[in-house]
Design a protein around this motif. Structure first.
Motif, short mmCIF file in Angstrom:
data_model
loop_
_atom_site.label_atom_id
_atom_site.label_comp_id
_atom_site.label_asym_id
_atom_site.label_seq_id
_atom_site.Cartn_x
_atom_site.Cartn_y
_atom_site.Cartn_z
N SER A 266 1.49 17.24 -3.47
CA SER A 266 0.95 16.23 -2.75
C SER A 266 1.66 15.03 -2.53
CB SER A 266 -0.26 15.94 -3.43
OG SER A 266 -1.10 14.62 -2.53
N SER A 267 1.36 14.26 -1.37
CA SER A 267 2.04 13.12 -1.31
C SER A 267 1.14 12.06 -1.76
CB SER A 267 2.35 12.64 0.40
OG SER A 267 1.05 12.99 0.87
N ALA A 268 1.84 10.94 -1.86
CA ALA A 268 1.14 9.58 -2.63
C ALA A 268 1.56 8.33 -2.01
CB ALA A 268 1.23 9.76 -4.12
N SER A 269 0.67 7.51 -2.20
CA SER A 269 0.79 5.99 -1.63
C SER A 269 0.85 5.07 -2.84
CB SER A 269 -0.11 5.46 -0.62
OG SER A 269 -0.18 6.55 0.33
N VAL A 270 1.58 4.06 -2.80
CA VAL A 270 1.45 3.02 -3.94
C VAL A 270 0.34 1.86 -3.64
CG1 VAL A 270 2.73 1.07 -5.15
CG2 VAL A 270 3.86 3.27 -4.29
N ILE A 271 -0.56 1.86 -4.43
CA ILE A 271 -1.89 1.28 -4.38
C ILE A 271 -1.78 -0.06 -5.33
CG2 ILE A 271 -3.02 3.03 -3.44
CD1 ILE A 271 -4.63 3.13 -6.00
N GLY A 272 -0.97 -0.06 -5.86
CA GLY A 272 -0.75 -1.38 -6.92
C GLY A 272 0.68 -1.46 -7.70
N VAL A 273 1.07 -2.72 -7.92
CA VAL A 273 2.29 -2.72 -8.79
C VAL A 273 2.15 -3.88 -9.70
CG1 VAL A 273 3.80 -2.10 -6.96
CG2 VAL A 273 3.24 -4.25 -7.30
N GLN A 274 2.75 -3.72 -10.89
CA GLN A 274 2.83 -4.83 -12.03
C GLN A 274 4.32 -5.15 -12.25
OE1 GLN A 274 1.25 -4.63 -16.26
NE2 GLN A 274 -0.65 -5.40 -15.10
N PRO A 275 5.03 -5.75 -11.38
CA PRO A 275 6.42 -5.74 -11.63
C PRO A 275 7.02 -6.23 -13.25
CG PRO A 275 6.05 -6.78 -9.66
CD PRO A 275 4.73 -6.55 -10.28
N GLU A 276 6.30 -7.26 -13.76
CA GLU A 276 6.52 -7.60 -15.10
C GLU A 276 6.42 -6.68 -16.17
OE1 GLU A 276 2.20 -9.09 -14.32
OE2 GLU A 276 3.93 -8.61 -13.22
N ASN A 277 5.67 -5.69 -16.03
CA ASN A 277 5.52 -4.45 -17.04
C ASN A 277 6.22 -3.23 -16.35
OD1 ASN A 277 4.42 -5.69 -19.15
ND2 ASN A 277 2.75 -5.93 -18.11
N ASP A 278 6.91 -3.18 -15.23
CA ASP A 278 7.57 -2.01 -14.70
C ASP A 278 6.54 -0.91 -14.30
OD1 ASP A 278 9.53 -0.66 -13.55
OD2 ASP A 278 10.14 0.28 -15.50
N LEU A 279 5.35 -1.28 -13.73
CA LEU A 279 4.17 -0.41 -13.64
C LEU A 279 3.75 -0.13 -12.20
CD1 LEU A 279 1.91 -1.21 -16.55
CD2 LEU A 279 3.28 0.75 -16.36
N ALA A 280 3.57 1.11 -11.72
CA ALA A 280 3.30 1.32 -10.18
C ALA A 280 1.93 2.23 -10.41
CB ALA A 280 4.12 1.92 -9.57
N VAL A 281 0.96 1.84 -9.61
CA VAL A 281 -0.18 2.51 -9.36
C VAL A 281 -0.29 3.48 -8.26
CG1 VAL A 281 -2.84 2.74 -9.53
CG2 VAL A 281 -1.65 0.71 -10.51
N LEU A 282 -0.29 4.78 -8.20
CA LEU A 282 -0.24 5.59 -7.04
C LEU A 282 -1.76 6.27 -6.71
CD1 LEU A 282 2.86 7.71 -8.08
CD2 LEU A 282 2.84 5.49 -6.72
N GLN A 283 -1.84 6.50 -5.36
CA GLN A 283 -3.13 7.42 -5.18
C GLN A 283 -2.78 8.58 -4.58
OE1 GLN A 283 -6.62 6.80 -5.18
NE2 GLN A 283 -6.41 8.87 -4.59
N ALA A 284 -3.06 9.70 -5.17
CA ALA A 284 -2.58 11.18 -4.47
C ALA A 284 -3.58 11.18 -3.18
CB ALA A 284 -2.69 12.07 -5.75
N HIS A 285 -2.89 11.96 -2.26
CA HIS A 285 -3.38 12.27 -0.93
C HIS A 285 -4.46 13.55 -0.93
CE1 HIS A 285 -0.07 9.61 1.14
NE2 HIS A 285 -1.14 8.73 0.39
N LYS A 286 -3.91 14.34 -2.16
CA LYS A 286 -4.52 15.45 -2.10
C LYS A 286 -4.48 15.98 -3.67
CE LYS A 286 -2.36 19.30 -0.75
NZ LYS A 286 -1.67 20.35 0.05
N ILE A 287 -5.68 16.15 -4.33
CA ILE A 287 -5.88 16.52 -5.83
C ILE A 287 -6.37 17.88 -6.12
CG2 ILE A 287 -5.98 14.13 -6.13
CD1 ILE A 287 -8.96 14.59 -6.74
N PRO A 288 -6.05 18.70 -7.31
CA PRO A 288 -6.54 19.84 -7.68
C PRO A 288 -7.97 19.45 -7.80
CG PRO A 288 -4.77 19.43 -8.99
CD PRO A 288 -4.94 18.10 -8.16
#
Length: 302
Positions: free
Chosen positions: A163-185
């Protein structure tokens, strides 16, 4: 001339000519006379019926009493302990790390970032890492450096679904990114998150990811320390309040889960310490506590 058949003579009256001779009847069997005592008993007396009923009742009571006396012996703790020891001797049980892997595996995702080639005709791999599902609708945590600068993001789930995904949130100070999958099992499973409040040095932990693109790979170790600080090799970025662990982690493990032996998520693998330029594991890895990661995804802390 035909001779006439001859018959032997008998003392009884001769039968009619041409009829077969009758066989003699066997004597009737002699009957033994009843004893004189039984001749005097009257079996039609109702007292005989009641006596039979009483005897049957007594026999039934005796049978029940014997059955209760012979009921099976109750199991004791000694019996239980012996059975458990026998099972342990004859059965190979999975290790704690193996059980933890089976719990977290359905929530582990391969994360790949791509950029277009200069002529715009090819997708070039920009970064490879790991992610972990924290919401069963396809919300995934990973490291920001895995997807930073990528023009497209591709995910591969545990069952092989892509599946492709989009970044829906980031937390640069902790090197974190939140992804939303476009298709899931259909049967996507989110990891169970656990507070790190009672985590202690020496606690066993497991990492699962795609080191150098190989995986999913599991590696077991222990918590080496808490509230550690990591500074990037260039010295431009510093992350505090980290979990230090010694389970093997290499490039590609970034963004993957750090879990307890119960398979519960306590951190997101984010960095390894290596004074050389090899970028390989020498025994010191760091993970962002799940409390910080949950805030990055907009979820309340424990």
């Amino acid at each position: 001339m035909r001779k006439q058949a001859l018959y032997s003579s008998s003392s009884k009256a001769s039968a009619a000519p041409g009829a077969p001779e009758a066989l003699p009847e066997p004597p009737a069997p002699a009957r033994r006379p009843l004893p004189a005592a039984l001749k005097q008993l009257d079996f039609t007396d109702p007292r005989w019926l009641w006596s039979a009923i009483v005897l049957l009742a007594l026999a039934l009571l005796v049978s029940i009493a014997v059955g209760l006396h012979q009921r099976p012996r109750q199991l004791t703790q000694k019996d239980v302990n012996a059975a458990v020891l026998k099972t342990l001797e004859t059965t190979v049980l999975p290790s704690a790390a193996s059980r933890a892997y089976e719990v977290i595996r359905p929530s582990v995702v391969r994360v790949m970032g791509f950029v277009k080639s200069k002529d715009g005709k090819e997708d070039l791999e920009h970064g490879v890492g790991t992610g972990v599902v924290i919401v069963d609708k396809g919300v995934i945590l990973t490291n920001l450096h895995v997807v930073h600068g990528a023009q497209t993001i591709k995910l591969v789930f545990f069952d092989g679904l892509e599946s492709s995904a989009s970044v829906i949130g980031v937390q640069p100070e902790n090197d974190l990114a939140v992804l939303q999958a476009h298709k899931i099992p259909d049967d996507l499973v989110a990891a169970t998150m656990r507070s790190t409040a009672d985590l202690q040095p020496g606690d066993e932990v497991l990492t699962v990811g795609f080191p150098f693109g190989i995986g999913p790979s599991a590696s077991a170790g222990v918590v080496s320390g808490l509230k550690r600080t990591f500074r990037s090799p260039e010295g431009q970025h510093e992350i505090g309040n980290l979990i230090q662990f010694d389970a093997a982690a290499n490039p590609g493990n970034s963004g993957g889960p750090l879990v307890t032996m119960d398979g519960e998520l306590v951190g997101i693998v984010t960095a390894i310490l290596n004074p050389s330029k090899q970028r390989t594991f020498i025994g010191i890895g760091f993970a962002v506590p799940i409390e910080n990661a949950a805030v990055a995804a907009g979820m309340p802390p424990f």
